[in-house]
Design an enzyme around this catalytic site. Sequence first.
Site, PDB file in Angstrom:
ATOM      1  N   ASP A 128      35.281  45.769  49.308  1.00 46.75           N
ATOM      2  CA  ASP A 128      36.575  46.195  48.757  1.00 46.75           C
ATOM      3  C   ASP A 128      36.408  47.541  48.054  1.00 46.75           C
ATOM      4  O   ASP A 128      36.295  47.630  46.835  1.00 46.75           O
ATOM      5  CB  ASP A 128      37.134  45.142  47.811  1.00 46.75           C
ATOM      6  CG  ASP A 128      38.632  45.342  47.589  1.00 46.75           C
ATOM      7  OD1 ASP A 128      39.197  46.297  48.168  1.00 46.75           O
ATOM      8  OD2 ASP A 128      39.222  44.538  46.851  1.00 46.75           O
ATOM      9  N   HIS A 146      42.390  39.244  42.578  1.00 48.54           N
ATOM     10  CA  HIS A 146      43.371  40.314  42.377  1.00 48.54           C
ATOM     11  C   HIS A 146      44.625  39.752  41.694  1.00 48.54           C
ATOM     12  O   HIS A 146      45.014  38.626  41.939  1.00 48.54           O
ATOM     13  CB  HIS A 146      43.735  40.944  43.725  1.00 48.54           C
ATOM     14  CG  HIS A 146      42.579  41.679  44.336  1.00 48.54           C
ATOM     15  ND1 HIS A 146      42.548  42.087  45.643  1.00 48.54           N
ATOM     16  CD2 HIS A 146      41.407  42.078  43.795  1.00 48.54           C
ATOM     17  CE1 HIS A 146      41.403  42.711  45.886  1.00 48.54           C
ATOM     18  NE2 HIS A 146      40.692  42.713  44.778  1.00 48.54           N
ATOM     19  N   PHE A 147      45.221  40.565  40.852  1.00 49.59           N
ATOM     20  CA  PHE A 147      46.368  40.053  40.092  1.00 49.59           C
ATOM     21  C   PHE A 147      47.245  41.178  39.591  1.00 49.59           C
ATOM     22  O   PHE A 147      46.849  42.350  39.573  1.00 49.59           O
ATOM     23  CB  PHE A 147      45.887  39.209  38.906  1.00 49.59           C
ATOM     24  CG  PHE A 147      45.133  39.998  37.859  1.00 49.59           C
ATOM     25  CD1 PHE A 147      45.807  40.792  36.935  1.00 49.59           C
ATOM     26  CD2 PHE A 147      43.747  39.968  37.807  1.00 49.59           C
ATOM     27  CE1 PHE A 147      45.111  41.532  35.987  1.00 49.59           C
ATOM     28  CE2 PHE A 147      43.044  40.713  36.863  1.00 49.59           C
ATOM     29  CZ  PHE A 147      43.739  41.493  35.948  1.00 49.59           C
ATOM     30  N   HIS A 159      45.348  44.793  39.353  1.00 53.87           N
ATOM     31  CA  HIS A 159      43.960  44.761  39.852  1.00 53.87           C
ATOM     32  C   HIS A 159      43.984  44.512  41.359  1.00 53.87           C
ATOM     33  O   HIS A 159      44.377  43.427  41.796  1.00 53.87           O
ATOM     34  CB  HIS A 159      43.182  43.638  39.143  1.00 53.87           C
ATOM     35  CG  HIS A 159      41.779  43.447  39.648  1.00 53.87           C
ATOM     36  ND1 HIS A 159      41.138  42.231  39.607  1.00 53.87           N
ATOM     37  CD2 HIS A 159      40.901  44.299  40.183  1.00 53.87           C
ATOM     38  CE1 HIS A 159      39.921  42.355  40.107  1.00 53.87           C
ATOM     39  NE2 HIS A 159      39.746  43.608  40.465  1.00 53.87           N
ATOM     40  N   HIS A 203      32.797  45.931  34.208  1.00 57.56           N
ATOM     41  CA  HIS A 203      34.093  45.991  34.891  1.00 57.56           C
ATOM     42  C   HIS A 203      34.941  44.749  34.669  1.00 57.56           C
ATOM     43  O   HIS A 203      36.095  44.708  35.070  1.00 57.56           O
ATOM     44  CB  HIS A 203      33.903  46.226  36.386  1.00 57.56           C
ATOM     45  CG  HIS A 203      33.711  44.973  37.207  1.00 57.56           C
ATOM     46  ND1 HIS A 203      32.745  44.033  36.929  1.00 57.56           N
ATOM     47  CD2 HIS A 203      34.360  44.515  38.305  1.00 57.56           C
ATOM     48  CE1 HIS A 203      32.817  43.061  37.823  1.00 57.56           C
ATOM     49  NE2 HIS A 203      33.783  43.321  38.663  1.00 57.56           N
ATOM     50  N   GLY A 204      34.393  43.727  34.081  1.00 55.03           N
ATOM     51  CA  GLY A 204      35.176  42.511  33.900  1.00 55.03           C
ATOM     52  C   GLY A 204      34.338  41.470  33.206  1.00 55.03           C
ATOM     53  O   GLY A 204      33.397  41.796  32.480  1.00 55.03           O
TER      54      GLY A 204
END
Lengths: 477, 135
Positions: A95, A202-203, A233, A400-401
Amino acid sequence: MLDGVMRAGTDEWEIPIGFVPGMRVPGRFFLSDALMAILEPGAVQQLANVATLPGIIRSSLGMPDIHWGYGFPIGGVAAFSLDEGVISPGGVGFDINCGVRLFTTPLTQGDIKKPREFIESLYQAVPTGVGAKSSVKVSPAALTAMMEKGARWAVDSGYGVERDLARCEDGGCMKQADIRAVSAKARARGIPQGGTLGSGNHFLEIQVVSEIYDETAATAFGLQKGQICCMIHCGSRGLGHQVCTDHLKTLEEATKKYHITLPDRQLACAPIQSPEGIAYFGAMAASANYAWANRQLIMHAARLQFERMFGIGYESMPLVYDVTHNVAKIEEHTVDGHTRKVCVHRKGATRSFGPGCADLPGDLAQIGQPVIIPGSMGTSSFVLKGTATAMERTFGSTCHGSGRVMSRSQAKKRMTGKEVADHLLALGIIVRAPNEAAIADEAPEVYKPSSEVVQVVHDVGLSALVARLSPLGVIKG
Amino acid sequence: MSYEELSHTADVKIRACAPTPDALFGEACMALMQVIYGGDRRGGTKSVIDLSAPDQESLLCDFLSEVLYVTEVEGLVFWHAEIHTEGLHLHAVLDGEPFDPVRHNKGTEVKGISYSGMSIKKDAKGYMLDILFDV
């Protein structure tokens, strides 16, 4: 502690050369003791594997959300010499330019009188989930423009305002895009998916600024306590996935051609300046541009819903910033006291450029780059700022998260999607998704606590806390 | 079905078992469909894939990558795969139906097929595959 891994400081660990055969540099990662206790051995092995790649500079780096992926670990960062180094799709991911953006609104929580109705309107406005097709008609010529111009294409086509571009990494466009290196298959996948969210993690989330840690930076970023924001995201969709798949094949051949020995096929690579390396870089940049255009389209759709539901002006919803967390870029960094151009791979890691860096918009030049770190569905997201320490230590990179700690199969066994949704609703968070499994897969418990991860990057100095954002409603694919 | 999802934190790890390599490839294809669309899938529309690769792992990876492309671009959801390999050439006849947003929204998109952790082993009972799908 994992065998062979050494403590290198508070929240800092080293994988010595020799941990796997052929390491050229050590591995180094940043974790609190609590997060170290749940680190998977597979992630350490992958970080060590990256250290075997030709031309790697200084160390193979892991951010505190490091976890087991494919090729590079997720949360992996590595910089390569342009002369002797390689470029690898395994250091970017399928991705390409998966990333996050955040825009603010003039609303406060009390203005959202019918939150469920609003979340539903967003869900209807943004194509979401498996098989979703875009409502934006993208012609072959428009697709070319998306890949060449990125977010600029979207703004020029009426899906945003000029100011949005200054608030994207690289202005929302990598100029090295080469559409000749993008296959017909990748193009065929890209045409129907412009403006779609995708699925998995993803959201699109509605959030409220719940805490400010740094008033000066928050003011510069346009953030105030109590303000409603929207976070998006997603990435380059099927187009980017296909580009990665296509070029993995050519780079695997190149690995043999250039006599590169690899511990993992997924690290297939080629010298940065080889024809194969240049082709991958051009196609990757085209995919990154498609992703920026995609996030711009989704932001446009969300802004229209805010306009319609609350009567606020489009221009009153400025973009705070857009960060990419799966990418390879040519950047200038200080190496052994000299400024050099290097190729930085960030796989599940965020750029964290400090004050004074090139590419920052003028009004943020003295503050540092906004760093946007999404939480999981039920936990806080954070805005931080880039630092000089990140420039010195991690080639301007941070986490990143949150990083997963539980597999999807375990998550589904533990709680049904309905149970997760009911639990979140009790906390005041509305979830809308096409199926229950999508909710169970992404339950808050499957991730490391986002607050622990950002505390490590803050303490180590890889980025500095600016604001906390609490979720109110989320749409997921 | 003779495949199962193994524990993997970030992605989907599948273990498939079959008596022959051809059947193993078919199981891997069905596991992929299960992950993306869930279990309610029917036949009726055929699609054919032909390809060659330099080794068996590449053949499988290329085949599944091609299935990802076909399912997305042609909008077909497959319930059965008939595979014939000869050396390192593969001929697959896939049987499926058009994507139905109501019945086929039970899964998650797969972004790519990974070589990391891929293994094909043979024992007395047949063949066993471990493979990672990036989701």
